[in-house]
Write an enzyme that holds these catalytic residues in place. Structure first.
Site, PDB file in Angstrom:
ATOM      1  CG  HIS A  89      -1.724   1.296   1.270  1.00 39.89           C
ATOM      2  ND1 HIS A  89      -2.902   1.440   0.569  1.00 39.89           N
ATOM      3  CD2 HIS A  89      -1.497   2.511   1.850  1.00 39.89           C
ATOM      4  CE1 HIS A  89      -3.377   2.660   0.732  1.00 39.89           C
ATOM      5  NE2 HIS A  89      -2.534   3.331   1.500  1.00 39.89           N
ATOM      6  CG  ASP A 168     -12.648   2.583   4.589  1.00 38.20           C
ATOM      7  OD1 ASP A 168     -12.291   3.455   5.398  1.00 38.20           O
ATOM      8  OD2 ASP A 168     -12.250   2.543   3.415  1.00 38.20           O
ATOM      9  NE  ARG A 175     -11.619   9.610   7.867  1.00 36.73           N
ATOM     10  CZ  ARG A 175     -10.638   8.870   7.340  1.00 36.73           C
ATOM     11  NH1 ARG A 175     -10.893   7.657   6.871  1.00 36.73           N
ATOM     12  NH2 ARG A 175      -9.409   9.317   7.303  1.00 36.73           N
ATOM     13  CB  SER A 190      -9.431   4.279   6.387  1.00 33.20           C
ATOM     14  OG  SER A 190      -9.682   4.301   5.020  1.00 33.20           O
ATOM     15  CE  LYS A 194      -9.443   1.379   2.402  1.00 31.27           C
ATOM     16  NZ  LYS A 194      -9.583   2.725   1.890  1.00 31.27           N
TER      17      LYS A 194
END
Ligand code: URA
Length: 439
Positions: A89, A168, A175, A190, A194
């Protein structure tokens, strides 16, 4: 018969968090059920999110919050695959096309990479937008297609299904509308929810630092990386993190098809040195996490990574050899004096590319696949007056003015040499060992 006391109401939870108290995992779980069931409204959830922005969450709360997000949807089981699974990520940067090369490269070295990605919003591009510039390529895969491609090819880059961590999805949109994105525990939960839901066994985090990064300051980036490391590890995902520099674009191409084209150069063994070196280093980290010892540099140079990329693109309906969309050269920014290029600012170039059409202002906008910026020179290079520095590319000449307005402070040329600067600033590992799940 004794009855257990009812949990706190949402108003009591908001008041408790506002006063700095911690929320229990069971209460968070029921709050999420009530929110997704429609009994708790967006305005109440937004108030709680704002209280969390102010007060933060301790590690038990964060674990409970993340668990509630994971539990809001399906959790993929990738354990039947014959290869170990590892994902990456990135917190997002300008010209960050690493995933396009890294996923097939790590697949070519024996692992399976379930790279669930998103679309871009703002000045950093999204991996799906980039891949969608390949004719025919499709981001949406069924779970069966995803598993089949992971088994046969070893990697997929695709959109996360709406059933993965749906809480999320709703919270992130909320948000975005309520000024509550910038909270370290909310960002960490968040991202990690995932990854846990997608079922990866290992994870490399690339947390960008610098002007083009989501969190420009190294202290904030380090804190986010450490929080995500501990959280993912607590959920049984073997995780490592790199802090990588994002003051100047990664590679020389910024914009969707331009970045695919540069990624393909790297997959053929060429491409810009900074990009190639970062990809190889990240591949090494990912392979180490799953205990594989293959040499990623070799797999780039001997065509195996390109073969994996081609197979992945074909499996997703695309033609890896097709010509990519191309924008016209609309303007060239030249050096105003000779010297050493000290600054080629990532954020400014990202904004210019976005304004040329490569990015979207709101989630429903489309992107122009051929638009973007090509860096004709790189930071640290000697340039002469009049040398081309930035090429602005796109379909709409009317957008050049606003792109140039983003670039007024983007470039600095000085007389002294530019110091060597590594792309990887720090490598972080979890401070405590993970268990089978959160406590
Ligand atoms: N990316 C995410 O997926 N979530 C955040 O909260 C921030 C960045």
């Amino acid at each position: 018969m004794t009855q257990s006391a009812p949990g706190p109401s949402v108003l009591e939870m908001i008041a408790a968090k506002r006063s700095g108290h911690r929320l229990g995992a069971g209460d968070i779980q029921s709050l999420f059920s009530s929110y997704l069931g429609g009994e708790v409204g967006d305005e109440q959830m937004a108030a709680l999110l704002m209280a969390i922005c102010w007060r933060g969450m301790d590690s038990d709360e964060l674990s409970g919050w993340t668990g509630a997000m994971v539990g809001s949807g399906v959790r993929l089981d990738l354990t039947a695959l014959s290869r170990p699974t590892v994902d990456k990520h990135s917190t997002g940067g300008v010209g960050d096309k690493v995933s396009l090369v890294l996923a097939p490269l790590v697949a070519a070295c024996g692992a399976a990479v379930p790279q669930l990605s998103g679309r871009g919003l703002g000045h950093t591009g999204g991996t799906l937008d980039k891949m969608e510039s390949i004719p025919g390529w499709r981001a949406e895969l069924t779970a069966t297609e995803m598993l089949e491609t992971l088994e046969t090819v070893g990697c997929v880059i695709c959109a996360a299904s709406p059933e993965l961590a749906p809480a999320d999805r709703r919270l992130y949109a909320l948000r975005d509308r309520t000024g509550t994105v910038d909270s370290l525990p909310l960002i960490a939960s968040s991202i990690i929810s995932k990854k846990v839901a997608e079922g990866t066994g290992a994870l490399l985090l690339d947390v960008k630092v610098g002007t083009g990064a989501f969190l420009p300051e190294i202290g904030q980036a380090r804190a986010l990386a450490q929080t995500m490391l501990e959280l993912a590890t607590a959920y049984g995902v073997k995780t490592a993190a790199l802090l990588t520099e994002m003051d100047t674009p990664l590679g020389q191409a910024v914009g969707n098809a331009l970045e695919v084209s540069e990624a393909i150069e790297v997959l053929h063994g060429g491409g810009p040195t900074d990009l190639r070196e970062l990809v190889v280093q990240e591949a090494r980290e990912m392979l180490q996490l799953v205990g594989l010892s293959a040499d990623p540099k070799k797999a780039l140079d001997d065509g195996r990574a390109w073969a994996s990329f081609s197979a992945m693109v074909r499996a997703q309906g695309g033609d890896p050899d097709a010509a990519l969309p191309q924008g016209a050269t609309l303007h060239v920014v030249e050096a105003e004096r000779g010297g050493v290029l000290w600054k080629l600012d990532a954020k400014d170039i990202g904004v210019a590319s976005w304004r040329l059409g490569a990015g979207r202002a709101s989630a429903h906008d489309s992107v122009s696949p051929g638009a973007g910026v090509i860096c004709r020179a790189i930071r640290g290079q000697m340039v002469s007056r009049g040398d081309p520095l930035l090429e602005l590319v796109g379909d709409e000449p009317s957008k050049v003015g606003s792109a140039l307005a983003a670039l007024t402070q983007a470039i600095e040329i000085r007389d002294d040499p530019y110091p060597e600067s590594p792309k990887v600033l720090e490598r972080l590992l979890p401070q405590r060992d993970g268990g089978a799940g959160p406590n």
